[in-house]
Write a protein that holds these residues in place. Structure first.
Motif, PDB file in Angstrom:
ATOM      1  N   VAL A   6       0.860  -1.177   0.000  1.00  0.00           N
ATOM      2  CA  VAL A   6       0.000   0.000   0.000  1.00  0.00           C
ATOM      3  C   VAL A   6       0.896   1.227   0.000  1.00  0.00           C
ATOM      4  O   VAL A   6       1.794   1.352   0.838  1.00  0.00           O
ATOM      5  N   THR A   7       0.658   2.120  -0.948  1.00  0.00           N
ATOM      6  CA  THR A   7       1.431   3.354  -1.043  1.00  0.00           C
ATOM      7  C   THR A   7       0.492   4.537  -1.181  1.00  0.00           C
ATOM      8  O   THR A   7      -0.626   4.413  -1.697  1.00  0.00           O
ATOM      9  N   ARG A   8       0.973   5.676  -0.730  1.00  0.00           N
ATOM     10  CA  ARG A   8       0.211   6.919  -0.857  1.00  0.00           C
ATOM     11  C   ARG A   8       0.622   7.593  -2.161  1.00  0.00           C
ATOM     12  O   ARG A   8       1.800   7.848  -2.390  1.00  0.00           O
ATOM     13  N   ASN A   9      -0.362   7.890  -2.995  1.00  0.00           N
ATOM     14  CA  ASN A   9      -0.126   8.576  -4.258  1.00  0.00           C
ATOM     15  C   ASN A   9      -0.767   9.959  -4.129  1.00  0.00           C
ATOM     16  O   ASN A   9      -1.963  10.123  -4.365  1.00  0.00           O
ATOM     17  N   ASP A  10       0.035  10.950  -3.727  1.00  0.00           N
ATOM     18  CA  ASP A  10      -0.498  12.299  -3.516  1.00  0.00           C
ATOM     19  C   ASP A  10      -1.003  12.927  -4.808  1.00  0.00           C
ATOM     20  O   ASP A  10      -1.986  13.667  -4.790  1.00  0.00           O
ATOM     21  N   GLU A  11      -0.349  12.634  -5.917  1.00  0.00           N
ATOM     22  CA  GLU A  11      -0.765  13.192  -7.198  1.00  0.00           C
ATOM     23  C   GLU A  11      -2.190  12.761  -7.566  1.00  0.00           C
ATOM     24  O   GLU A  11      -2.978  13.555  -8.068  1.00  0.00           O
ATOM     25  N   ALA A  12      -2.520  11.509  -7.293  1.00  0.00           N
ATOM     26  CA  ALA A  12      -3.857  10.992  -7.582  1.00  0.00           C
ATOM     27  C   ALA A  12      -4.802  11.120  -6.384  1.00  0.00           C
ATOM     28  O   ALA A  12      -5.971  10.764  -6.481  1.00  0.00           O
ATOM     29  N   ALA A  13      -4.290  11.599  -5.244  1.00  0.00           N
ATOM     30  CA  ALA A  13      -5.067  11.760  -4.005  1.00  0.00           C
ATOM     31  C   ALA A  13      -5.720  10.440  -3.595  1.00  0.00           C
ATOM     32  O   ALA A  13      -6.933  10.349  -3.397  1.00  0.00           O
ATOM     33  N   ARG A  14      -4.884   9.412  -3.462  1.00  0.00           N
ATOM     34  CA  ARG A  14      -5.405   8.120  -3.038  1.00  0.00           C
ATOM     35  C   ARG A  14      -4.282   7.238  -2.508  1.00  0.00           C
ATOM     36  O   ARG A  14      -3.110   7.427  -2.823  1.00  0.00           O
ATOM     37  N   TYR A  15      -4.687   6.290  -1.675  1.00  0.00           N
ATOM     38  CA  TYR A  15      -3.794   5.213  -1.256  1.00  0.00           C
ATOM     39  C   TYR A  15      -4.056   4.065  -2.209  1.00  0.00           C
ATOM     40  O   TYR A  15      -5.216   3.724  -2.468  1.00  0.00           O
ATOM     41  N   GLU A  16      -2.992   3.471  -2.726  1.00  0.00           N
ATOM     42  CA  GLU A  16      -3.124   2.405  -3.710  1.00  0.00           C
ATOM     43  C   GLU A  16      -2.626   1.086  -3.144  1.00  0.00           C
ATOM     44  O   GLU A  16      -1.571   1.032  -2.506  1.00  0.00           O
ATOM     45  N   LEU A  17      -3.399   0.043  -3.395  1.00  0.00           N
ATOM     46  CA  LEU A  17      -2.999  -1.308  -3.031  1.00  0.00           C
ATOM     47  C   LEU A  17      -2.565  -1.999  -4.311  1.00  0.00           C
ATOM     48  O   LEU A  17      -3.342  -2.141  -5.252  1.00  0.00           O
ATOM     49  N   ARG A  18      -1.292  -2.365  -4.351  1.00  0.00           N
ATOM     50  CA  ARG A  18      -0.742  -3.038  -5.523  1.00  0.00           C
ATOM     51  C   ARG A  18      -0.292  -4.424  -5.107  1.00  0.00           C
ATOM     52  O   ARG A  18       0.154  -4.647  -3.994  1.00  0.00           O
ATOM     53  N   MET A  19      -0.444  -5.349  -6.039  1.00  0.00           N
ATOM     54  CA  MET A  19       0.031  -6.697  -5.773  1.00  0.00           C
ATOM     55  C   MET A  19       0.895  -7.156  -6.932  1.00  0.00           C
ATOM     56  O   MET A  19       0.706  -6.740  -8.068  1.00  0.00           O
ATOM     57  N   SER A  20       1.850  -7.967  -6.589  1.00  0.00           N
ATOM     58  CA  SER A  20       2.710  -8.536  -7.622  1.00  0.00           C
ATOM     59  C   SER A  20       3.004  -9.987  -7.255  1.00  0.00           C
ATOM     60  O   SER A  20       3.116 -10.333  -6.097  1.00  0.00           O
ATOM     61  N   ASP A  21       3.066 -10.808  -8.263  1.00  0.00           N
ATOM     62  CA  ASP A  21       3.473 -12.204  -8.107  1.00  0.00           C
ATOM     63  C   ASP A  21       4.080 -12.644  -9.429  1.00  0.00           C
ATOM     64  O   ASP A  21       4.345 -11.817 -10.307  1.00  0.00           O
ATOM     65  N   GLU A  22       4.307 -13.928  -9.563  1.00  0.00           N
ATOM     66  CA  GLU A  22       4.989 -14.401 -10.766  1.00  0.00           C
ATOM     67  C   GLU A  22       4.179 -14.192 -12.046  1.00  0.00           C
ATOM     68  O   GLU A  22       4.729 -14.151 -13.136  1.00  0.00           O
ATOM     69  N   THR A  23       2.854 -14.024 -11.956  1.00  0.00           N
ATOM     70  CA  THR A  23       2.056 -13.835 -13.176  1.00  0.00           C
ATOM     71  C   THR A  23       1.564 -12.401 -13.360  1.00  0.00           C
ATOM     72  O   THR A  23       1.224 -12.007 -14.464  1.00  0.00           O
ATOM     73  N   ARG A  24       1.498 -11.616 -12.300  1.00  0.00           N
ATOM     74  CA  ARG A  24       1.011 -10.233 -12.379  1.00  0.00           C
ATOM     75  C   ARG A  24       2.053  -9.317 -11.751  1.00  0.00           C
ATOM     76  O   ARG A  24       2.269  -9.374 -10.565  1.00  0.00           O
ATOM     77  N   THR A  25       2.618  -8.470 -12.535  1.00  0.00           N
ATOM     78  CA  THR A  25       3.619  -7.559 -12.011  1.00  0.00           C
ATOM     79  C   THR A  25       2.995  -6.203 -11.718  1.00  0.00           C
ATOM     80  O   THR A  25       2.444  -5.571 -12.615  1.00  0.00           O
TER      81      THR A  25
END
Length: 115
Positions: A6-25
């Protein structure tokens, strides 16, 4: 096994949940939108991509985003029903919550907002 971040994206005014694994980067799985001003962070909506629903990712997003706001010393205003529900059911260390009706509630007092 997926990595969640989870990261804060001030430019987009939102907290983003990103996931990565061997098939989805670095896939955006969801976000919590906010507005900020006067020492307050007003959470306006939370969305999880339909492909990732039912995995508890909303709770992960809410937990991390709210903990970050508390660490920054800002007041949380839960306009989003999901964030409000999360706050009623979970403790966020150090959080100061101002319910939309204007009643402040710090995290030491859990449960429904005072009447």
């Amino acid at each position: 096994m997926a990595d969640l971040k989870v990261t804060r994206n001030d430019e987009a005014a939102r907290y983003e949940l990103r996931m990565s694994d061997e098939t989805r980067t670095d896939t955006l799985a969801g976000f919590a939108a906010f507005e900020q001003g006067s020492g307050r962070v007003r959470f306006t909506s939370t969305e999880i991509d339909p492909a990732f629903r039912g995995q508890g990712l909303g709770e992960t997003l809410a937990s991390e985003a709210l903990a970050d706001v508390a660490r920054r010393g800002d007041t949380i205003v839960p306009l989003c029903p999901f964030i409000a529900s999360y706050l009623r059911e979970n403790e966020v260390a150090g959080a100061i919550v101002e319910w939309p009706d204007g009643t402040p509630l710090d995290s030491a007092t859990q449960g429904e907002p005072p009447a």
